[in-house]
Design a protein around this motif. Structure first.
Motif, short mmCIF file in Angstrom:
data_model
loop_
_atom_site.label_atom_id
_atom_site.label_comp_id
_atom_site.label_asym_id
_atom_site.label_seq_id
_atom_site.Cartn_x
_atom_site.Cartn_y
_atom_site.Cartn_z
N ILE A 47 0.87 -1.15 0.03
CA ILE A 47 0.11 0.05 0.01
C ILE A 47 0.92 1.17 0.10
O ILE A 47 1.98 1.05 0.54
CB ILE A 47 -1.06 0.13 1.27
CG1 ILE A 47 -1.79 1.13 1.26
CG2 ILE A 47 -0.16 -0.02 2.63
CD1 ILE A 47 -3.13 0.87 2.28
N ASP A 48 0.67 2.34 -0.64
CA ASP A 48 1.29 3.51 -0.59
C ASP A 48 1.21 4.33 0.76
O ASP A 48 0.22 3.83 1.42
CB ASP A 48 0.69 4.73 -1.66
CG ASP A 48 0.66 3.94 -3.06
OD1 ASP A 48 1.67 3.25 -3.22
OD2 ASP A 48 0.21 4.83 -3.72
N CYS A 49 2.13 5.04 1.20
CA CYS A 49 2.16 5.48 2.57
C CYS A 49 1.51 6.83 2.68
O CYS A 49 1.46 7.56 3.68
CB CYS A 49 3.66 5.68 2.76
SG CYS A 49 4.40 7.23 2.10
N ASP A 50 0.93 7.38 1.71
CA ASP A 50 0.10 8.66 1.62
C ASP A 50 -1.30 8.77 2.22
O ASP A 50 -2.10 9.70 2.29
CB ASP A 50 0.22 9.33 0.34
CG ASP A 50 -0.29 8.53 -0.91
OD1 ASP A 50 -1.01 7.54 -0.48
OD2 ASP A 50 -0.04 8.89 -1.82
N GLY A 51 -1.68 7.54 2.59
CA GLY A 51 -3.12 7.42 3.06
C GLY A 51 -4.25 7.52 2.15
O GLY A 51 -5.76 7.70 2.41
N GLN A 52 -3.92 7.46 0.92
CA GLN A 52 -4.90 7.55 -0.41
C GLN A 52 -5.52 6.31 -0.49
O GLN A 52 -6.91 6.45 -0.55
CB GLN A 52 -4.16 8.03 -1.63
CG GLN A 52 -3.80 9.37 -1.83
CD GLN A 52 -3.39 9.52 -3.45
OE1 GLN A 52 -2.20 9.00 -3.75
NE2 GLN A 52 -4.10 10.31 -4.12
N ASP A 53 -5.01 5.30 -0.23
CA ASP A 53 -5.92 3.99 -0.33
C ASP A 53 -6.44 3.71 0.97
O ASP A 53 -5.58 3.83 2.04
CB ASP A 53 -4.93 2.76 -0.85
CG ASP A 53 -4.09 3.20 -1.96
OD1 ASP A 53 -4.84 3.68 -3.09
OD2 ASP A 53 -2.80 2.91 -2.11
N SER A 74 -12.85 3.30 -1.96
CA SER A 74 -12.70 4.48 -2.80
C SER A 74 -11.69 5.28 -2.33
O SER A 74 -10.91 5.12 -1.20
CB SER A 74 -14.10 5.49 -2.08
OG SER A 74 -13.99 5.60 -0.77
N ARG A 75 -11.02 6.00 -3.36
CA ARG A 75 -9.65 6.53 -3.18
C ARG A 75 -9.81 8.03 -2.34
O ARG A 75 -10.46 8.83 -2.95
CB ARG A 75 -9.01 6.42 -4.52
CG ARG A 75 -7.69 6.92 -4.24
CD ARG A 75 -6.49 6.69 -5.60
NE ARG A 75 -5.62 7.42 -6.08
CZ ARG A 75 -4.33 7.21 -5.57
NH1 ARG A 75 -4.11 5.97 -5.18
NH2 ARG A 75 -3.56 7.87 -6.16
N ALA A 76 -8.89 8.13 -1.48
CA ALA A 76 -9.20 9.49 -0.95
C ALA A 76 -7.86 10.32 -1.47
O ALA A 76 -7.25 9.98 -2.15
CB ALA A 76 -9.02 9.69 0.79
N GLU A 77 -8.07 11.75 -0.75
CA GLU A 77 -6.77 12.72 -1.16
C GLU A 77 -5.47 12.25 -0.54
O GLU A 77 -5.56 11.67 0.66
CB GLU A 77 -7.35 13.98 -1.09
CG GLU A 77 -7.57 14.70 -2.19
CD GLU A 77 -8.13 16.10 -1.93
OE1 GLU A 77 -7.66 17.11 -2.06
OE2 GLU A 77 -9.44 16.03 -1.77
N ARG A 78 -4.46 12.42 -0.88
CA ARG A 78 -3.24 12.54 -0.35
C ARG A 78 -3.24 13.53 1.14
O ARG A 78 -3.91 14.29 1.08
CB ARG A 78 -2.23 13.10 -1.02
CG ARG A 78 -0.88 12.44 -1.11
CD ARG A 78 0.11 13.10 -2.07
NE ARG A 78 0.95 12.07 -2.41
CZ ARG A 78 2.03 11.68 -1.79
NH1 ARG A 78 2.30 12.09 -0.64
NH2 ARG A 78 2.70 10.80 -2.18
N LEU A 79 -3.05 12.69 2.30
CA LEU A 79 -3.13 13.54 3.49
C LEU A 79 -2.09 14.52 3.82
O LEU A 79 -2.50 15.56 4.25
CB LEU A 79 -2.88 12.52 4.60
CG LEU A 79 -4.13 11.26 4.70
CD1 LEU A 79 -3.96 10.25 5.82
CD2 LEU A 79 -5.36 12.02 4.95
MG MG Z 1 -0.72 8.72 -3.65
#
Ligand code: MG
Ligand code: UDP
Length: 317
Positions: A102-108, A204-209
């Motif tokens: 998973i990406d580390c930016d909280g988007q997923d 659902s994909r959120a915005e980068r935190l």
């Molecule tokens: Mg990202």
């Protein structure tokens, strides 16, 4: 059956802004999953520092010192997202039963992990996270990303629609995957090639935190070209088909020129000549470019350089 050991594999490149926010979220998820009895207490969050130039690695080391559930490895330099994920997966495969990248930016949405683990417990070895909406992405990002998947499919690179690199893979699949030795990595296209029972989970994909995206249009195009040319030879076939069509048209043109000349009606056809020369040389250059792309790939593969080099770990090996 023993409870499976889960490793959450997280690539991080210059993420000092977002890591302090998301790291506790991953740990919390690990805790709740363990409390629900779905995974073992030996599960870990594994960060892969992809040669960051900011304080990312320092933050990871601090986290690892604070809580034993955090682990970190560091690549010797920036090698790109795909290589970072691979490094983490390969490192994890001997130590766990399942991995989730998973990406580390909280988007997923990390809550999709529950469903992923459930699917694993139901017998799936690979679970693809699929984005159900892109409402938070800008129109431009949504449009380019969607064109990306359509273009890949049209070019013969089969990927799961709207699936990026958020997925669960069992260590059994990873051990087979380790035999895919290619240097040109396009994980989301390669994992389906390994086979095994798989399913999808939508989120659902959120915005980068915090922080900003490292995937501008230029890198997206590079990833699309890599994906297509590493997975499919369809562009080469298209060139051949295109060449045949152009050749057929040229043949008709020759006939026409010959007949006109024989009838004594030949005029100084400068315009038509120029158009033909420009068109054909343009087509040739594009074709050469595509072939060159494949030759470049072959060149890199024959070198067989290591796909990742781990320079540091937060634990003793
Ligand atoms: Mg990202
Ligand atoms: N990333 C990486 N190496 C790179 C670029 C990105 O490890 O060279 C990581 C980054 O830290 C993040 C993930 O890959 O965890 C996805 O990147 P990003 O969020 O910037 O891309 P986007 O979500 O905008 O497509």
């Amino acid at each position: 059956m023993d409870k499976p050991v889960l490793y959450i594999v997280i690539p991080c490149y210059n993420e000092q802004e977002v890591l302090p926010i998301t790291a506790p979220m991953f740990l919390e998820k690990l805790r709740t999953l363990a409390e629900k009895g779905k995974i073992s207490g030996q599960s870990r969050v594994l960060f892969v520092n992809d040669g960051s130039k900011d304080k990312t690695w320092q933050i990871i080391c601090d986290l690892a010192r604070q809580d034993e559930h955090y682990l970190g490895i560091s690549q010797s330099r920036n090698r790109g997202h795909q290589n970072a994920v691979l490094a983490g997966l390969m490192e994890a495969k001997e130590r766990c039963d399942i991995t989730i990248s998973i990406d580390c930016d909280g988007q997923d949405d990390i809550n999709a992990m529950d469903e992923m683990v459930d699917a694993y417990l139901d017998g799936c070895e690979v679970v693809y996270g699929v984005r159900s909406s892109r409402e938070t992405d800008t129109f431009f990002k949504r449009f380019t990303a969607q064109s990306f998947y359509k273009f890949l499919a049209a070019m013969g690179a089969e990927v799961v629609y709207n699936h990026a690199d958020y997925r669960l893979i069992s260590s059994r699949v990873l051990k087979e995957f380790a035999n895919f030795k290619e240097v040109n990595l396009f994980l989301r296209g390669m994992v389906p090639l390994v086979g095994f029972k798989s399913t999808t989970v939508s989120y659902s994909r959120a915005e980068r935190l915090a922080g900003e995206s490292h995937y501008p249009l230029k890198k997206m195009i590079a990833l699309a070209v890599d994906g297509i040319t590493s997975l499919s030879v369809k562009p080469l076939r298209l060139i051949m088909g295109f060449g045949m069509v152009v050749a057929a048209i040229s043949f008709i043109g020759c006939l026409w020129a010959l007949i006109t000349a024989l009838c004594g009606k030949a005029v100084a056809g400068w315009a038509s000549m120029t158009c033909i020369v420009c068109f054909v040389s343009g087509v040739q250059l594009i074709c050469l470019g595509i072939i060159g792309e494949y030759i470049g790939k072959i060149y890199m593969e024959t070198k067989a350089r290591p796909r990742y080099i781990i320079s540091e770990r937060t634990w003793e090996k």
